[in-house]
Design an enzyme around this catalytic site. Structure first.
Site, PDB file in Angstrom:
ATOM      1  N   LYS A 114       0.819  -1.220   0.000  1.00  0.00           N
ATOM      2  CA  LYS A 114       0.000   0.000   0.000  1.00  0.00           C
ATOM      3  C   LYS A 114       0.846   1.261   0.000  1.00  0.00           C
ATOM      4  O   LYS A 114       0.489   2.254  -0.641  1.00  0.00           O
ATOM      5  CB  LYS A 114      -0.942   0.012   1.217  1.00  0.00           C
ATOM      6  CG  LYS A 114      -2.115  -0.930   1.035  1.00  0.00           C
ATOM      7  CD  LYS A 114      -3.239  -0.594   1.992  1.00  0.00           C
ATOM      8  CE  LYS A 114      -4.435  -1.485   1.755  1.00  0.00           C
ATOM      9  NZ  LYS A 114      -5.452  -1.390   2.796  1.00  0.00           N
ATOM     10  N   LYS A 206      -5.007  -9.771  -7.037  1.00  0.00           N
ATOM     11  CA  LYS A 206      -6.191  -9.902  -6.192  1.00  0.00           C
ATOM     12  C   LYS A 206      -7.301  -8.957  -6.662  1.00  0.00           C
ATOM     13  O   LYS A 206      -7.001  -7.840  -7.095  1.00  0.00           O
ATOM     14  CB  LYS A 206      -5.755  -9.511  -4.767  1.00  0.00           C
ATOM     15  CG  LYS A 206      -6.689  -9.901  -3.677  1.00  0.00           C
ATOM     16  CD  LYS A 206      -6.132  -9.457  -2.330  1.00  0.00           C
ATOM     17  CE  LYS A 206      -6.132  -7.940  -2.192  1.00  0.00           C
ATOM     18  NZ  LYS A 206      -5.802  -7.440  -0.861  1.00  0.00           N
ATOM     19  N   LYS A 209     -10.603  -3.126  -4.254  1.00  0.00           N
ATOM     20  CA  LYS A 209     -11.369  -1.882  -4.405  1.00  0.00           C
ATOM     21  C   LYS A 209     -10.541  -0.825  -5.125  1.00  0.00           C
ATOM     22  O   LYS A 209     -11.083   0.081  -5.740  1.00  0.00           O
ATOM     23  CB  LYS A 209     -11.724  -1.314  -3.018  1.00  0.00           C
ATOM     24  CG  LYS A 209     -12.616  -2.201  -2.194  1.00  0.00           C
ATOM     25  CD  LYS A 209     -12.634  -1.727  -0.730  1.00  0.00           C
ATOM     26  CE  LYS A 209     -13.425  -2.664   0.166  1.00  0.00           C
ATOM     27  NZ  LYS A 209     -13.156  -2.476   1.581  1.00  0.00           N
TER      28      LYS A 209
END
Ligand code: TYM
Length: 344
Positions: A114, A206, A209
């Site tokens: 992230k 994956k 969102k």
């Protein structure tokens, strides 16, 4: 000490809820409510580790709550609430900031992903996020945590924190009347054919969102036409479906679609291949569209209805927070005594 069995899990109110959230987590939440006392949390404190538009945040908190209810979680039987209404999460997280080691957090792969290359500019909250997650679970002394595969490392960290707290304060824990350990070792529940749902555009990534292409995921609020389009466009290979699971191994996109079908249908990949082995993707995708629309359509429609009713959603969250606060408050009182704080 035997701990009362209790389930806890959380979902972040950021962006659109998608099929990965639904199959990896929310369907499990629904199934577990028949056997356990369950606490399901909209983790808004986690959401702000990355900046969120305040107006949008309020909307997504209500949308995740609506998704829980529309999927079948009973808010009267179980606890549904948003994290920021129970201050003990943040309070215990601070204590865990002092228990967890820097080296442990440095190993967290999700932070690395992230934060990316701009690590220096990531928030301190994003770095300490797994400690807050441990606090979420342990403030209820929860024993079982249903999550998708991507949360496995965070659960291991929660177990390490629990163990270190129990070890560091062993004497004090005993002197306050707890026989062995104060915190349990929470058990991750990561089972079934869709613990890691992959992007529809790339079987090595994956479903998430944050992926820019909306075609990479099926959102819970997508209408039937959109679901059909996304499934039809999903990346596949030119071969027919294999008859055995072994044949899926080198074919990530096929493996993903078969896993999605199995999870939506409540069966296994082997069952799906027994039915569709030898079939071309064109016919399998048609069946997958029908199944997806049948399962997700009613949930999306109910979510859209519920999310309009702010009073109803907010009353569920207020009631859940009140009930959660009772349990969390008891834990925090004991933790303060164990750590050695003076309290009135
Ligand atoms: P979050 O909000 O990213 O995701 C919510 C749940 O959905 C699962 N999930 C998936 N499962 C299968 N395939 C996918 N592609 C996929 N994407 C997401 C996640 O594993 C998760 O179970 N840190 C957590 C929220 C959290 C939490 C907690 C969970 C905060 N405190 C305490 C359990 C216990 C998160 O960011 O999930």
């Amino acid at each position: 000490m035997a701990f009362k069995e209790r389930v806890f899990s959380g979902v972040q109110p950021t962006g659109n809820l998608h099929l990965g959230n639904y199959l990896g987590a929310i369907t499990k939440f629904v199934a577990l409510q028949d056997t356990y006392d369950c606490i399901y949390c909209v983790v808004d404190l986690h959401a702000i580790t990355v900046w969120q538009d305040p107006v949008e945040l309020k909307r997504t908190i209500r949308e995740v709550t609506a998704a829980f209810i529309a999927s079948g979680i009973d808010p009267k039987k179980q606890i549904i609430f948003n994290q920021s209404q129970v201050a003990e999460h943040a309070e215990l997280a601070w204590i865990f900031n002092c228990v967890a080691r820097l080296g442990w957090l440095n190993r967290m792969t999700q932070f690395k992903e992230k934060a990316g290359k701009d690590r220096e500019n990531a928030s301190v909250g994003l770095y300490a996020y797994p400690n807050l997650m441990a606090a979420d679970i342990l403030v209820y002394r929860a024993t079982h945590v249903p999550v998708g595969e991507d949360q496995k490392q965070h659960l291991e960290l929660a177990r390490d924190i629990s163990q270190k707290f129990n070890f560091d304060f062993a004497k004090s824990i005993a002197s306050h009347g707890f026989d062995e350990a104060f915190f349990p070792q929470p058990e991750p529940l990561i089972q079934g054919p869709a613990t890691r749902v992959m992007s529809l555009r790339d079987g090595s990534k994956k479903m998430s969102k944050s992926e820019p292409s909306d075609y990479s995921r099926i959102n819970l609020t997508d209408d039937a036409d959109t679901i059909a389009q996304k499934v039809r466009k999903a990346k596949t290979d030119p071969e027919a479906l294999p008859s055995e699971e072994e044949g899926l191994k080198p074919r990530p996109e096929a493996d993903n679609l078969v896993g999605i079908y199995a999870a939506l249908n409540g069966t296994t990949k082997a069952d799906v291949l027994r039915e569709f082995g030898g079939a071309q993707f064109s016919s399998f995708k048609m069946a997958l569209v029908d199944l997806s629309v049948a399962k997700l359509g009613p949930i999306g429609a109910e979510m859209k209805k519920l999310v309009q009713d702010h009073d109803y959603i907010d009353s569920i969250l207020a009631d859940g927070s009140k009930r959660a606060s009772v349990i969390a408050g008891e834990t925090m009182k004991a933790v303060k005594d164990i750590v050695g704080f003076v309290r009135s």
